[in-house]
Design a protein around this motif. Structure first.
Motif, PDB file in Angstrom:
ATOM      1  N   PHE A  53       0.899  -1.275  -0.075  1.00 15.23           N
ATOM      2  CA  PHE A  53       0.020  -0.053  -0.041  1.00 15.23           C
ATOM      3  C   PHE A  53       0.981   1.131   0.110  1.00 15.23           C
ATOM      4  CE2 PHE A  53      -3.988  -1.927   2.112  1.00 15.23           C
ATOM      5  CZ  PHE A  53      -4.133  -2.790   1.038  1.00 15.23           C
ATOM      6  N   VAL A  54       1.941   1.282   0.844  1.00 14.53           N
ATOM      7  CA  VAL A  54       2.867   2.578   0.749  1.00 14.53           C
ATOM      8  C   VAL A  54       3.478   2.706  -0.396  1.00 14.53           C
ATOM      9  CG1 VAL A  54       4.879   3.295   2.016  1.00 14.53           C
ATOM     10  CG2 VAL A  54       3.154   2.388   3.567  1.00 14.53           C
ATOM     11  N   LYS A  55       3.862   1.530  -0.975  1.00 12.40           N
ATOM     12  CA  LYS A  55       4.640   1.921  -2.628  1.00 12.40           C
ATOM     13  C   LYS A  55       3.641   2.627  -3.377  1.00 12.40           C
ATOM     14  CE  LYS A  55       7.658  -2.243  -2.173  1.00 12.40           C
ATOM     15  NZ  LYS A  55       8.019  -3.678  -2.766  1.00 12.40           N
ATOM     16  N   ARG A  56       2.394   2.289  -3.362  1.00 10.88           N
ATOM     17  CA  ARG A  56       1.382   2.951  -4.411  1.00 10.88           C
ATOM     18  C   ARG A  56       0.679   4.018  -3.897  1.00 10.88           C
ATOM     19  NH1 ARG A  56      -2.589  -1.797  -3.962  1.00 10.88           N
ATOM     20  NH2 ARG A  56      -4.319  -1.085  -2.663  1.00 10.88           N
ATOM     21  N   THR A  89      -1.719  -0.602  15.757  1.00  7.33           N
ATOM     22  CA  THR A  89      -2.271   0.186  14.798  1.00  7.33           C
ATOM     23  C   THR A  89      -2.218   1.708  14.872  1.00  7.33           C
ATOM     24  OG1 THR A  89      -4.216  -1.652  14.616  1.00  7.33           O
ATOM     25  CG2 THR A  89      -4.506   0.529  13.582  1.00  7.33           C
ATOM     26  N   GLN A  90      -2.207   2.215  16.067  1.00  4.72           N
ATOM     27  CA  GLN A  90      -2.044   3.643  16.427  1.00  4.72           C
ATOM     28  C   GLN A  90      -0.498   4.095  16.094  1.00  4.72           C
ATOM     29  OE1 GLN A  90      -3.400   3.368  20.553  1.00  4.72           O
ATOM     30  NE2 GLN A  90      -4.897   5.029  20.118  1.00  4.72           N
ATOM     31  N   ALA A  91       0.375   3.055  16.646  1.00  7.39           N
ATOM     32  CA  ALA A  91       1.711   3.423  16.495  1.00  7.39           C
ATOM     33  C   ALA A  91       2.155   3.355  14.854  1.00  7.39           C
ATOM     34  CB  ALA A  91       2.670   2.366  17.227  1.00  7.39           C
ATOM     35  N   GLU A 140       3.300   6.659  12.296  1.00  6.15           N
ATOM     36  CA  GLU A 140       4.600   6.505  11.296  1.00  6.15           C
ATOM     37  C   GLU A 140       4.101   7.184   9.781  1.00  6.15           C
ATOM     38  OE1 GLU A 140       6.174   2.750  11.563  1.00  6.15           O
ATOM     39  OE2 GLU A 140       6.742   2.751  13.641  1.00  6.15           O
ATOM     40  N   LEU A 141       2.856   6.616   9.404  1.00  2.00           N
ATOM     41  CA  LEU A 141       2.404   7.051   8.132  1.00  2.00           C
ATOM     42  C   LEU A 141       1.945   8.141   8.096  1.00  2.00           C
ATOM     43  CD1 LEU A 141      -0.086   3.943   7.786  1.00  2.00           C
ATOM     44  CD2 LEU A 141       2.089   4.207   6.571  1.00  2.00           C
ATOM     45  N   ARG A 142       1.620   8.947   9.261  1.00  4.10           N
ATOM     46  CA  ARG A 142       1.363  10.321   9.197  1.00  4.10           C
ATOM     47  C   ARG A 142       2.584  11.221   9.059  1.00  4.10           C
ATOM     48  NH1 ARG A 142       1.185  14.940  12.113  1.00  4.10           N
ATOM     49  NH2 ARG A 142       2.344  13.745  13.825  1.00  4.10           N
ATOM     50  N   LYS A 189       5.177  10.215   7.556  1.00  3.40           N
ATOM     51  CA  LYS A 189       5.629  10.388   6.237  1.00  3.40           C
ATOM     52  C   LYS A 189       4.841  10.845   5.054  1.00  3.40           C
ATOM     53  CE  LYS A 189       6.814   5.794   4.615  1.00  3.40           C
ATOM     54  NZ  LYS A 189       8.189   6.002   4.408  1.00  3.40           N
ATOM     55  N   GLY A 190       3.810  11.470   5.564  1.00  2.00           N
ATOM     56  CA  GLY A 190       2.922  12.065   4.559  1.00  2.00           C
ATOM     57  C   GLY A 190       2.293  11.133   3.686  1.00  2.00           C
ATOM     58  N   SER A 191       2.033   9.843   4.446  1.00  3.28           N
ATOM     59  CA  SER A 191       1.455   8.908   3.399  1.00  3.28           C
ATOM     60  C   SER A 191       0.048   8.963   3.382  1.00  3.28           C
ATOM     61  CB  SER A 191       1.677   7.396   3.946  1.00  3.28           C
ATOM     62  OG  SER A 191       1.026   6.151   3.168  1.00  3.28           O
ATOM     63  N   HIS A 192      -0.687   8.299   2.221  1.00  2.00           N
ATOM     64  CA  HIS A 192      -2.235   8.554   1.961  1.00  2.00           C
ATOM     65  C   HIS A 192      -2.795   7.330   2.671  1.00  2.00           C
ATOM     66  CE1 HIS A 192      -1.008  11.943  -0.648  1.00  2.00           C
ATOM     67  NE2 HIS A 192      -1.857  12.461  -0.140  1.00  2.00           N
ATOM     68  N   VAL A 193      -2.135   6.292   3.223  1.00  2.00           N
ATOM     69  CA  VAL A 193      -2.604   5.050   3.360  1.00  2.00           C
ATOM     70  C   VAL A 193      -3.176   5.256   4.731  1.00  2.00           C
ATOM     71  CG1 VAL A 193      -1.923   2.717   3.846  1.00  2.00           C
ATOM     72  CG2 VAL A 193      -0.740   3.577   2.022  1.00  2.00           C
TER      73      VAL A 193
END
Length: 255
Positions: free
Chosen positions: A118-121, A155-157, A161-163, A165-169
């Motif tokens: 998911f992160v790759k795309r 899940t929260q952690a 991390e995704l936030r 990174k600026g990820s949209h996942v």
């Protein structure tokens, strides 16, 4: 658009499958009971693939990912799980280890493998089904409560991390209170708090997942309960939790 749902043969997983199917999602439904999956498949309007898989087996978790990774999954819902009722000294260790395999290891493995894709795309949704049990210590259901706390905190952690990174996942945790499902019947457990229907919980879960709510707590009763828990010392909270669990009976329960 395609969603993969574990524990899809009954309860919340089955109802989320129905909702997503009506929304036009193709589905990959995962559970141990083929007959239940085939019955559900027959009644859903979208394209449905079924995979019989025992998530107690680590190898089966990796095999499930290998089967599904080329399917362009948009949504992963880790719903499979079960609980074990009784004193920690008396509950069966083998069943407890199976509980940890399903409730913790399978969720961890599938989340990590699909999340990388998911992160790759830079798109996709992961919903991990935890429980309101994650907010409490759980005497007499100790392994189950602890496993759901793991799911929530992981899940929260990962979400943070995704936030950063600026990820949209999206990744979120569903934390329902008591739900009217086979979970109760298998365990012969009776709740002192009024249960919500699995259909209602599933509807709220899907709505708030798409609204990107990081922790989803269906029902005003459980939201208020969580709020008041903050004011109660842990030493008192664990005693209250014990007396709540003491009213329940039965060895184990499937989610």
């Amino acid at each position: 658009m395609k969603a993969l749902i574990t524990g899809a043969s009954s309860g919340i997983g089955r109802d989320m499958a129905r909702i997503l199917s009506r929304r036009g999602y193709d589905l990959i439904l995962v559970a141990r009971r083929r007959d239940r999956l085939e019955e559900l498949q027959h009644h859903l309007p979208s394209n449905v693939k079924i995979i019989c898989c025992d998530l107690r087996d680590e190898k089966a978790c990796f095999a499930l990912y290998e089967q599904a990774k080329g399917e362009n999954i948009d949504i992963l819902i880790n719903n499979a799980g079960f609980g074990l009722f009784g004193s920690f000294l008396e509950t069966d260790l083998h069943r407890e280890l199976e509980l940890l395999d399903v409730n913790v290891r399978a969720v961890h493995i599938l989340t990590k493998l699909f999340l990388r894709d998911f992160v790759k795309r830079d798109s996709g949704y992961i919903l991990n089904v935890s429980s309101s049990a994650a907010f409490l210590p759980g005497p007499l259901l100790s392994s189950y409560y602890a496993s759901k706390a793991y799911v929530l905190r992981l899940t929260q952690a990962v979400g943070e991390e995704l936030r950063r990174k600026g990820s949209h996942v999206y990744i979120g945790a569903l934390c329902p209170g008591p739900v009217k499902t086979e979970f109760d019947q298998v365990a012969d457990v009776h709740f002192s708090v009024k249960s919500m229907s699995s259909q209602r919980v599933a509807m709220i879960a899907i709505q708030q997942m798409f609204s990107r709510q990081p922790v989803i707590i269906p029902g005003s009763t459980m939201k208020l309960s969580k709020f008041f828990m903050r004011a109660i010392p842990d030493s008192l909270l664990v005693r209250i939790s014990y007396h709540m669990q003491k009213r329940k009976q039965g060895p184990e329960r499937d989610q």
